[in-house]
Design an enzyme around this catalytic site. Structure first.
Site: not given
Ligand code: GLU
Length: 441
Positions: A100, A176-177, A255
């Protein structure tokens, strides 16, 4: 999406609409000036979202609020501005990989789009233009849970290409995951770095009032532009307010929360530094010893043996499960100081006979593995299990893959695995480096 009735009425009465500059006096007397943003399906029905000049979004409850149109903004002005290189500013390359963070809200449609050009990025976070001269490229656009080791290798090569083309620092925007895996992989892949490699993400997307996207990105670009760090770091929110971001070593970060903006924490090590926002400007402070940038050129050494598994130990773990999952090696994420149940020992013996590479990390995450304290640990060592010292399980997993692709014998693999390479392990673990959650008074 259209505005809900209460929001639409407030806007209409003032003759204001999407993208216009307005001044809103909230019921509590606070006055907010900013651009009218789109209403989203997940926004509360009584909230108007404004983009402030600082780049942050704020949600204002419309009940009891008054609104004044400050300026009708023509559509052409809403178009993204260019990031023309500014004289004297260091060149920072931004490689977008998804998540995001590098997305922006289209004021006309309200949709969240990934940034696809430097112009779009500049308009999403206009403050960046004062910090660096930007070059932006989309490497791929994926959720980070879908990334595989081959994607880490691709990112590493793209980072090299940017440094070879003269970048002072490189920012990688990332979901972030699984950012901690990519950060660890890049730390092992990239050698002789001539500048910082900064991974950055966002916990809340940029269309939400509480988004951390623009501040994190600004802090990341400030670290890439303003330091001579020669290592891979992760820059993310350092607290739940918008006071600062932390600079974490790529092999020591994890995380630790699903949604908090300060979800990323350094474990078993202190963050390398912080980025404080003073009068909306990022000020980078490096406080811990760190590797300095070299002359380059960057060397990418990204050979991996992907036939490594990761197994969590838990009451009820079946020995056959271990046997069925392990290919060439396994990281056991053991309990406490580094244990698995005795009933799995026959499986361990089999792995040893077959020459498999077996390491032990701890699901405690903080602290180090010590397999000399209890008989279980000593027995496991006799069965060839290698303690991962104070490495995080994900880091031990990535390192095991790297080591197995570089060592010719199991002895050499063991030696390499226990040799510190990228700040991922230490002889002594700093007991101060233990996160203390805030306790409500
Ligand atoms: N699951 C997504 C990812 O890690 C979540 C969006 C985010 O964290 O940016 O890409």
């Amino acid at each position: 999406m259209d505005y809900p009735e209460a929001v639409a009425r407030l806007l209409q009465e003032a003759g204001a609409g999407l993208g216009d500059e307005v001044e809103v006096r909230a019921a509590d007397g606070r006055v907010w000036k900013g651009l009218v943003m789109e209403h989203h399906a997940f926004s509360a029905p009584h909230v108007l979202t404004l983009k402030l000049s600082s780049g942050y979004n704020v949600g204002v409850a419309v009940e009891g609020a008054s609104l004044r149109l400050a300026r009708k903004v023509p559509a052409r002005e809403r178009a993204p501005k260019s990031t023309a290189a500014r004289d004297g500013l260091p060149v920072v390359s931004i490689l977008a990989t998804g998540g995001t963070i590098a997305s922006y809200v289209d004021y006309r449609t309200g949709a969240v789009h990934p940034v696809t050009s430097p112009e779009e990025l500049a308009s999403a976070v206009p403050e960046l233009a004062h910090t660096a001269s930007l070059r932006t490229r989309i490497v791929f656009s994926m959720f980070s849970e879908d990334l595989q080791p081959e994607h880490w290798q691709r990112i590493a090569r793209e980072v090299k290409a940017e440094f070879d083309a003269g970048a002072h620092g490189v920012v990688v925007t990332h979901g972030t995951d699984t950012m901690q895996f990519t950060a660890a992989a890049l730390s092992f892949f990239l050698h002789d770095l001539p500048g910082p490699v900064v991974l950055v993400g966002a916990q809340r997307s940029s269309d939400r009032p509480s988004s951390d996207a623009s501040m994190n990105l600004h802090a990341a670009v400030a670290v890439a532009a303003g330091t001579r760090l020669g290592e891979v770091v992760v820059v993310m929110h350092g607290d739940t307010s918008d006071a600062s971001c932390l600079i974490h070593r790529g092999t020591r970060v994890r995380k630790m929360h699903t949604s908090r903006r300060d979800a990323f924490q350094s474990l078993n090590a202190l963050p390398l530094g912080r980025v404080d926002f003073e009068a909306n400007r990022p000020v980078v402070r490096l406080t811990e010893p760190h590797r300095h940038a070299g002359k380059g050129p960057v060397r990418v050494d990204d050979a991996m043996n992907e036939r490594v598994a990761m197994i969590q130990s838990y009451p009820g773990l079946w020995p056959d499960h271990i046997e069925s999952v392990v290919l060439d090696g396994v990281v056991l994420v053991g309990t406490g100081l580094g244990h698995v149940a005795e009933r799995t020992f026959p499986a361990m013996e089999k792995l040893q006979r077959e020459g498999k590479f077996v390491v032990m990390a701890s699901q405690c995450l903080s602290g180090r593995v010590n397999m000399n304290v209890y008989s279980t640990g000593r027995d496991l060592q006799r069965l060839g299990v290698i303690p991962a010292e104070d490495m995080l399980p994900e880091v031990a997993y990535v390192k095991a893959m790297w080591v197995l692709a570089h060592a010719k014998t199991r002895d050499e693999a063991r030696r390499l695995f226990l040799t510190p390479m990228a700040g991922e392990m230490d002889e002594r673990t700093d007991v101060e480096a233990f996160p203390r959650p805030e306790v409500a008074q």
